[in-house]
Design a protein around this motif. Structure first.
Motif, mmCIF file in Angstrom:
data_model
loop_
_atom_site.group_PDB
_atom_site.id
_atom_site.type_symbol
_atom_site.label_atom_id
_atom_site.label_comp_id
_atom_site.label_asym_id
_atom_site.label_seq_id
_atom_site.Cartn_x
_atom_site.Cartn_y
_atom_site.Cartn_z
ATOM 1 N N LEU A 80 0.667 -1.385 -0.074
ATOM 2 C CA LEU A 80 -0.356 0.303 -0.147
ATOM 3 C C LEU A 80 1.169 1.537 0.187
ATOM 4 O O LEU A 80 1.960 1.266 0.644
ATOM 5 N N PRO A 81 0.149 2.444 -1.153
ATOM 6 C CA PRO A 81 1.164 3.617 -0.417
ATOM 7 C C PRO A 81 1.373 3.793 0.732
ATOM 8 O O PRO A 81 -0.037 3.559 1.630
ATOM 9 N N PHE A 82 2.264 4.288 1.243
ATOM 10 C CA PHE A 82 2.300 5.013 2.459
ATOM 11 C C PHE A 82 1.257 6.187 3.387
ATOM 12 O O PHE A 82 1.569 5.740 4.083
ATOM 13 N N TRP A 83 0.570 6.385 2.947
ATOM 14 C CA TRP A 83 -0.771 7.563 3.233
ATOM 15 C C TRP A 83 -1.808 6.207 3.698
ATOM 16 O O TRP A 83 -2.358 6.377 4.566
ATOM 17 N N ASP A 84 -2.042 5.408 2.511
ATOM 18 C CA ASP A 84 -2.772 4.134 2.362
ATOM 19 C C ASP A 84 -2.593 3.352 4.743
ATOM 20 O O ASP A 84 -2.814 3.017 4.662
ATOM 21 N N ALA A 85 -1.263 3.069 4.479
ATOM 22 C CA ALA A 85 -0.550 2.253 4.991
ATOM 23 C C ALA A 85 -0.872 3.161 6.626
ATOM 24 O O ALA A 85 -1.197 1.873 7.714
ATOM 25 N N ALA A 86 -0.353 4.570 6.317
ATOM 26 C CA ALA A 86 -0.887 4.574 7.677
ATOM 27 C C ALA A 86 -1.901 5.507 8.627
ATOM 28 O O ALA A 86 -2.433 4.955 8.929
ATOM 29 N N ARG A 87 -3.227 5.030 7.175
ATOM 30 C CA ARG A 87 -4.470 5.514 7.882
ATOM 31 C C ARG A 87 -4.499 3.983 8.322
ATOM 32 O O ARG A 87 -5.374 3.704 9.287
ATOM 33 N N ALA A 88 -4.212 2.754 7.641
ATOM 34 C CA ALA A 88 -4.573 1.925 7.721
ATOM 35 C C ALA A 88 -4.139 1.047 9.465
ATOM 36 O O ALA A 88 -4.745 1.023 10.549
ATOM 37 N N LEU A 89 -2.818 1.927 9.818
ATOM 38 C CA LEU A 89 -2.370 1.906 11.543
ATOM 39 C C LEU A 89 -3.513 2.957 12.380
ATOM 40 O O LEU A 89 -3.073 1.971 13.234
ATOM 41 N N MET A 90 -3.515 4.262 11.618
ATOM 42 C CA MET A 90 -4.819 4.738 12.730
ATOM 43 C C MET A 90 -6.077 3.963 13.310
ATOM 44 O O MET A 90 -6.135 4.032 14.072
ATOM 45 N N LEU A 91 -5.734 3.385 12.187
ATOM 46 C CA LEU A 91 -7.388 2.234 12.326
ATOM 47 C C LEU A 91 -7.341 2.023 13.043
ATOM 48 O O LEU A 91 -8.321 1.082 13.989
ATOM 49 N N LEU A 92 -5.935 1.006 13.081
ATOM 50 C CA LEU A 92 -6.020 -0.517 14.034
ATOM 51 C C LEU A 92 -5.732 -0.092 15.151
ATOM 52 O O LEU A 92 -6.412 -0.455 16.235
ATOM 53 N N VAL A 93 -5.219 1.297 15.692
ATOM 54 C CA VAL A 93 -5.002 2.129 16.978
ATOM 55 C C VAL A 93 -5.909 2.057 17.236
ATOM 56 O O VAL A 93 -6.344 2.409 18.356
ATOM 57 N N GLY A 94 -6.710 2.997 17.214
ATOM 58 C CA GLY A 94 -8.232 3.713 17.262
ATOM 59 C C GLY A 94 -8.983 2.292 18.038
ATOM 60 O O GLY A 94 -9.644 2.129 18.570
ATOM 61 N N THR A 95 -9.268 1.419 16.710
ATOM 62 C CA THR A 95 -9.574 0.281 16.728
ATOM 63 C C THR A 95 -9.868 -0.190 18.388
ATOM 64 O O THR A 95 -10.243 -1.004 19.068
ATOM 65 N N PHE A 96 -8.142 -0.702 18.177
ATOM 66 C CA PHE A 96 -7.796 -1.066 20.180
ATOM 67 C C PHE A 96 -8.237 -0.039 21.056
ATOM 68 O O PHE A 96 -8.541 -1.089 21.869
ATOM 69 N N LEU A 97 -7.446 0.712 21.010
ATOM 70 C CA LEU A 97 -7.869 1.524 22.223
ATOM 71 C C LEU A 97 -9.965 1.439 22.554
ATOM 72 O O LEU A 97 -9.862 1.570 23.008
ATOM 73 N N LEU A 98 -10.276 1.537 21.039
ATOM 74 C CA LEU A 98 -11.734 1.497 21.165
ATOM 75 C C LEU A 98 -12.358 -0.129 22.133
ATOM 76 O O LEU A 98 -13.234 0.588 22.722
ATOM 77 N N THR A 99 -11.585 -0.403 21.887
ATOM 78 C CA THR A 99 -11.682 -2.345 22.315
ATOM 79 C C THR A 99 -11.740 -2.122 23.833
ATOM 80 O O THR A 99 -11.950 -2.599 24.667
ATOM 81 N N GLN A 100 -10.209 -1.335 24.183
ATOM 82 C CA GLN A 100 -9.691 -1.400 25.987
ATOM 83 C C GLN A 100 -10.591 -0.895 26.814
ATOM 84 O O GLN A 100 -11.010 -0.817 27.546
#
Length: 98
Positions: free
Chosen positions: A10-30
């Motif tokens: 994935l291009p850099f911004w798509d990877a960064a967006r995916a990482l932010m989504l993953l981190v956000g999902t993790f924090l909301l789950t916690q």
């Protein structure tokens, strides 16, 4: 590349967006798990206070008998005799096997 492409493709911004989504999902789950845990502890405390409250005026407290013992000491035999006995009592058995 499609929606199932590995992160490295994935291009850099798509990877960064995916990482932010993953981190956000993790924090909301916690946060949700923490809130649910606090609510569970609160419910247990409320139920404990209700069960430990003094009996209402004019009512008799409910007798409770706890049966413990080593393996083979006759706990099941005793409970079976109580359940099969002709004593006119209403019994509730709660069994907790570990």
């Amino acid at each position: 590349y499609g929606p199932t492409a590995p992160l490295s493709m994935l291009p850099f911004w798509d990877a960064a967006r995916a990482l932010m989504l993953l981190v956000g999902t993790f924090l909301l789950t916690q946060l949700l798990l923490s809130w649910l845990s606090r609510k569970r502890v609160q419910r247990i405390g409320d139920k404990s206070n209700l069960l430990c409250a003094p009996a209402a005026e004019g009512t008799a407290p409910t007798p409770i008998t706890l049966i413990t013992g080593f393996l083979g000491c006759g706990k099941t035999t005793l409970v079976n005799k109580l359940l099969r006995g002709d004593h006119g009592l209403r019994l509730l058995i709660i069994e907790n096997e570990l």
